[in-house]
Motif scaffolding. Structure first.
Motif, short mmCIF file in Angstrom:
data_model
loop_
_atom_site.label_atom_id
_atom_site.label_comp_id
_atom_site.label_asym_id
_atom_site.label_seq_id
_atom_site.Cartn_x
_atom_site.Cartn_y
_atom_site.Cartn_z
N LYS A 1 -14.36 -8.33 -0.45
CA LYS A 1 -14.35 -6.87 -0.46
C LYS A 1 -14.93 -6.33 0.85
CE LYS A 1 -13.65 -3.45 -3.34
NZ LYS A 1 -12.39 -3.29 -4.02
N LEU A 2 -16.00 -6.95 1.28
CA LEU A 2 -16.69 -6.52 2.50
C LEU A 2 -15.80 -6.70 3.73
CD1 LEU A 2 -19.67 -5.53 2.81
CD2 LEU A 2 -20.20 -7.79 3.68
N ASP B 1 0.83 -1.21 0.00
CA ASP B 1 0.00 0.00 0.00
C ASP B 1 0.86 1.26 0.00
OD1 ASP B 1 -2.36 -1.28 -0.15
OD2 ASP B 1 -2.75 -1.32 2.01
N ARG C 1 -4.90 -2.86 -4.62
CA ARG C 1 -4.99 -2.35 -6.00
C ARG C 1 -3.62 -2.13 -6.64
NH1 ARG C 1 -9.51 -0.16 -4.08
NH2 ARG C 1 -11.33 -0.66 -5.28
N ASP D 1 2.34 6.31 -7.05
CA ASP D 1 1.29 7.13 -7.68
C ASP D 1 1.62 8.60 -7.56
OD1 ASP D 1 -0.22 5.10 -8.58
OD2 ASP D 1 -1.64 5.08 -6.91
N LYS E 1 1.22 3.90 -3.12
CA LYS E 1 0.80 5.30 -2.92
C LYS E 1 1.93 6.26 -3.28
CE LYS E 1 -3.14 5.01 0.02
NZ LYS E 1 -3.63 4.81 1.33
#
Lengths: 132, 192
Positions: free
Chosen positions: B168-169, B52, B176, B59, B56
């Protein structure tokens, strides 16, 4: 006097902290989802689009099966409707710059396959159970 | 179980409900196994947080405009990219090894359902399927009616839709930033 000033400052600070907490505690308010001024994280927007697709898929599947709508054209219509809703949400309501999130392709395929299968499942189940 | 039997006998295609419940139960069991074997471990949490963070930062560095534009450093981007690739490969290996148990459960459930509903029409399709979909939806069925649906197709729909949304829940879906960097990454066209 000094004590009063101190206590009022402390109260103000506490109030501000509570307001801040409220803002953080209610990230899922409807207003927040519709506000184009609030910045979106890539993960947050991806999750939001995923769940929009799933809700649209489930609702369309239930409605298509209950009516019942029969034929492949209704599958195409669902695909167009679902894609239109997702596009309208991020491009018209949120007005996000799609290049920042990997382009239209990445945003439009978020949750697409899962919503297709969910739509088909709901459509087939309601149609089979309700009309035979 | 008795309610399920009653529901199945009430509807002509009540078997579809049985398939739905069984796949729902299987998804819950698989995610529970995955939680205890994969998601609960500290190495998984560490790998996930590093992916993650790296994605990030990547990006941010790759943004076409903004504050980072001046501080763009190709060496830095390469470093983050290689660390992201490494972490994603480790995560995929980690999941691959532990996912074996889940795969066994899925195969056993599919074999059980296959023996239960072999040659049986479990639902009716509201459209005429073509090609590969037809092959799957008519698998093991007699007759020429293309709208007959076999257990295999319904189980496929159930397992994909339920499992994906359940993951997902619960927050167990793959990060991603790890897209196209798993065990078998696509070659980078720039490197040629």
């Amino acid at each position: 006097m000094k004590v009063d000033e101190k206590s009022s400052k402390a109260k103000k600070k506490k109030q501000q902290q509570q307001d801040d907490q409220k803002d953080h505690a209610n990230p899922f308010m409807l207003q927040r989802f519709m506000d184009p001024d609030i910045p979106w994280d890539k993960d947050q927007l991806g999750d939001m689009l995923h769940w929009i697709r799933q809700v649209v898929g489930l609702l369309c599947g239930l409605v298509w099966g209950a009516i019942p709508l029969v034929g492949g054209i209704w599958f195409v219509l669902f695909l167009a409707l679902s894609t239109g809703i997702v596009y309208g949400y991020y491009a018209v309501i949120l007005k996000v710059d799609e290049e920042e999130f990997g382009g239209h392709g990445a945003l439009l395929q978020e949750g697409l396959f899962a919503s297709l299968t969910l739509f088909l499942l709901a459509w087939i189940l309601v149609y089979s159970l309700g009309h035979f | 179980m008795a309610t399920l039997r009653l529901l199945s006998s009430t509807f002509r295609y009540g078997d579809a409900l049985t398939v739905l419940w069984i796949s729902l139960l299987t998804a819950v069991v698989c995610e529970t196994i995955s939680y205890f074997v994969i998601y609960r471990s500290s190495s998984y949490k560490h790998l996930r947080s590093s992916i993650d963070k790296a994605s990030k930062k990547l990006d941010f560095l790759k943004k076409p405009s903004g504050a980072s534009a001046t501080s763009k450093n190709p060496k830095k981007i390469d470093r983050f990219e290689s660390s992201l690739k490494e972490s994603t490969r480790d995560l995929s290996m980690f999941k691959f090894k532990s996912g074996f148990v889940v795969a066994v459960v899925l195969v056993v459930v599919f074999a059980f359902l296959n023996s239960m509903f072999e040659g049986k029409v479990v639902a009716k399709l509201p459209f005429h399927p073509l090609g590969l979909i037809y092959k799957m939806s008519h698998r093991g069925l007699q007759g020429d009616d293309a709208t007959d649906c076999s257990m295999a197709f319904l189980y496929f729909l159930c397992s994909i839709s339920i499992r994906t949304n359940l993951q997902k829940l619960l927050g167990f879906s793959p990060p991603r930033g790890s897209g196209n960097m798993g065990l078998f990454p696509m070659p980078d066209p720039k490197s040629n």
